[in-house]
Design a protein around this motif. Sequence first.
Motif, short mmCIF file in Angstrom:
data_model
loop_
_atom_site.label_atom_id
_atom_site.label_comp_id
_atom_site.label_asym_id
_atom_site.label_seq_id
_atom_site.Cartn_x
_atom_site.Cartn_y
_atom_site.Cartn_z
N UNK A 332 28.63 -6.57 26.42
CA UNK A 332 28.43 -8.01 26.54
C UNK A 332 28.39 -8.72 25.19
N UNK A 333 28.95 -8.10 24.15
CA UNK A 333 29.00 -8.76 22.85
C UNK A 333 30.21 -9.68 22.77
N UNK A 334 30.03 -10.89 23.27
CA UNK A 334 31.05 -11.92 23.13
C UNK A 334 30.48 -12.94 22.13
N UNK A 335 30.02 -14.08 22.59
CA UNK A 335 29.25 -14.95 21.72
C UNK A 335 27.79 -14.50 21.77
N UNK A 336 27.05 -14.56 20.66
CA UNK A 336 25.63 -14.16 20.70
C UNK A 336 24.83 -15.12 21.56
N UNK A 337 23.82 -14.59 22.26
CA UNK A 337 23.06 -15.39 23.22
C UNK A 337 22.00 -16.26 22.57
N UNK A 338 21.67 -16.01 21.31
CA UNK A 338 20.63 -16.78 20.66
C UNK A 338 21.07 -17.32 19.32
N UNK A 339 20.37 -18.35 18.84
CA UNK A 339 20.66 -18.90 17.53
C UNK A 339 21.87 -19.82 17.53
N UNK A 340 22.28 -20.22 16.35
CA UNK A 340 23.41 -21.12 16.18
C UNK A 340 24.66 -20.35 15.79
N UNK A 341 25.77 -20.70 16.41
CA UNK A 341 27.05 -20.07 16.09
C UNK A 341 27.94 -21.16 15.49
N UNK A 342 28.05 -21.22 14.16
CA UNK A 342 28.76 -22.33 13.50
C UNK A 342 30.28 -22.19 13.58
N UNK A 343 30.85 -22.79 14.61
CA UNK A 343 32.30 -22.69 14.80
C UNK A 343 32.94 -24.06 15.00
N UNK A 344 32.35 -25.10 14.42
CA UNK A 344 32.91 -26.45 14.58
C UNK A 344 34.34 -26.53 14.05
N UNK A 345 34.59 -25.90 12.90
CA UNK A 345 35.93 -25.98 12.30
C UNK A 345 36.98 -25.34 13.21
N UNK A 346 36.64 -24.19 13.80
CA UNK A 346 37.58 -23.53 14.72
C UNK A 346 37.79 -24.37 15.98
N UNK A 347 36.75 -25.01 16.45
CA UNK A 347 36.85 -25.88 17.64
C UNK A 347 37.83 -27.02 17.37
N UNK A 348 37.76 -27.59 16.18
CA UNK A 348 38.67 -28.68 15.84
C UNK A 348 40.10 -28.16 15.64
N UNK A 349 40.23 -26.97 15.05
CA UNK A 349 41.56 -26.46 14.70
C UNK A 349 42.30 -25.83 15.86
N UNK A 350 41.57 -25.22 16.82
CA UNK A 350 42.22 -24.41 17.85
C UNK A 350 41.98 -24.90 19.27
N UNK A 351 41.56 -26.14 19.43
CA UNK A 351 41.31 -26.67 20.78
C UNK A 351 42.57 -27.32 21.33
N UNK A 352 43.63 -26.52 21.46
CA UNK A 352 44.93 -27.05 21.90
C UNK A 352 44.90 -27.53 23.35
N UNK A 353 43.97 -27.01 24.15
CA UNK A 353 43.87 -27.42 25.55
C UNK A 353 43.00 -28.65 25.74
N UNK A 354 42.49 -29.17 24.61
CA UNK A 354 41.71 -30.43 24.63
C UNK A 354 40.48 -30.36 25.54
N UNK A 355 39.71 -29.29 25.42
CA UNK A 355 38.47 -29.20 26.17
C UNK A 355 37.48 -30.25 25.65
N UNK A 356 36.74 -30.86 26.58
CA UNK A 356 35.81 -31.91 26.20
C UNK A 356 34.57 -31.36 25.51
N UNK A 357 34.18 -30.14 25.87
CA UNK A 357 32.97 -29.56 25.29
C UNK A 357 33.28 -28.22 24.62
N UNK A 358 32.47 -27.90 23.65
CA UNK A 358 32.63 -26.62 22.97
C UNK A 358 32.35 -25.47 23.93
N UNK A 359 31.42 -25.65 24.86
CA UNK A 359 31.09 -24.58 25.81
C UNK A 359 32.31 -24.21 26.64
N UNK A 360 33.05 -25.23 27.13
CA UNK A 360 34.27 -24.94 27.91
C UNK A 360 35.29 -24.22 27.05
#
Length: 528
Positions: A332-360
């Motif tokens: 079950x090691x995908x995203x860690x279940x606790x703490x902050x996962x700083x991936x804002x830059x990747x969200x901006x760069x690789x969100x080609x499907x235009x998801x409204x939220x980072x969770x999606x």
Amino acid sequence: MALRKWFILLLLFTLCIPSVSASAQAETTGISIFLDGQKIESDVPPFIDPSLNVTLVPLRVISEGLGATVSWTQSSQTATIQTPETTIAMTVGQQHALVNGASIALDASVRNKQGRVMVPLRFVSEQLGLLVGWDQATRTITLQSGAAAPVPTPPPDIIGEEENRSVRGVWVSTVYNLDWPSAESYDNAAKQQQEYIALLDDLQSMGMNAVFVQVRPAADALYPSSLVPWSKVLTGTQGKDPGYDPLAFMIEETHKRGMQFHAWFNPFRANTDTKTDQLAPNHVAKLHPDWIVTADNKLYINPGIPEARQHIISAILEVVNRYEIDGVHLDDYFYPSGGTFPDDAAFQAYNSKQFATKAEWRRDNINEFVKQLGQAIHNVKPQVEFGISPFGVWRNKSTDPTGSDTKAGVTTYDHMYADVRTWIREEWVDYVAPQIYWSFSSSAAPYATLVAWWTNEVNGTDVKLYIGHAPYKLGTPEAGWHTAQEIINQLQYNTQYPAVEGAIFFSAKHLRKNPLGLVEALKQYYGQ
């Protein structure tokens, strides 16, 4: 025999079972109780409280010499049940019991009704390791002690089919040298091989027929690889050649015994701490630091970067192509279940499907990884099983009405961004093995509730269901883990669901420690 007498008498005043609907009137007749197939007679019938949906039975005096004592303290209004292993104390008006000194919540408090002391049956029976069943149609309580009655054996004409169908597996952790190899075996190939042979011998003697061995603990390898470095668990130094091919050796030794070998990969964990100075030059954190995220005091490969995901798939395919493994297994090691996962830059760069939220977006990243990995494995070797062992709770019912009736603080969908339901419905995996690491007595996540929920998820698909069990919890203060019978009761419970096609135990080290006599119980259950 004394233990059986004790169970029979104790059950007369300790069971708590599902009852009639809350709209019904309280009833005191019509319920039968069977222990290991034998009817228990009582001159005082159970008292059903429909408002609480529980049944209580009277506390009775136990004759001397039966191995247990039951007492009622009038001054404190406390009922106490004692055996050599367990002490249960319940007080009128209190919504908790003390079990070996630990406070555990009660669905219904003990009560003094018209001179009769009434106590909840299911709670006490499960604390004592009994399996409790209720048949509404016949209004029958069935109890299984596990000790008094033999495990039912399939008819001779289907024994072979059952044995072939059922996976009895064990996770073998290599990270931190937990299960194998030992730290004392660094740079000693012969000792590591001896240790693995002894481990297999022990597990097979318990009735196990499969091992799930961690071959990628931290973006490294227990085999020669052109993509990732040698794991430090072999020599104490990452990147150092151990002088042999551990994976080839393990597969050969496992198959010699007619056992299955599943290669277990931690996909996104890059390192167990945040240090990089001891990493090999060809480690992903050194070659691609832009792929790495620091979170939860560990290094992770960012699942949001498509090239990083493909790197992991390629590393896994090295094993699929070169070795005769029976399966590829992810934990079950995908995203860690606790703490902050700083991936804002990747969200901006690789969100080609235009998801409204980072969770999606995160869930889609994992979905794409699972889908593409499964396709790649089966394109190379269709016979190799691909399965994943997610955290045991997908979502709580309070968050999603289709989730399980649980109160877990962490869920695989909302915290690890692993949409296991989609994997099952799309049949991207051959099996799921949810880690149901709770007892029947758990108030937050009852074992029976979760097995039923996961069974419903795989019904109507070609995805198999294996259950992950937690022998490592035996002997801990958590409710229900004071007896090895808890594990046996779970295995017995699984048999009522045809969709459950196996069990996997965490982990080899804990099984070999024989907690609370579990080894003998497993040997008896599996007919060894």
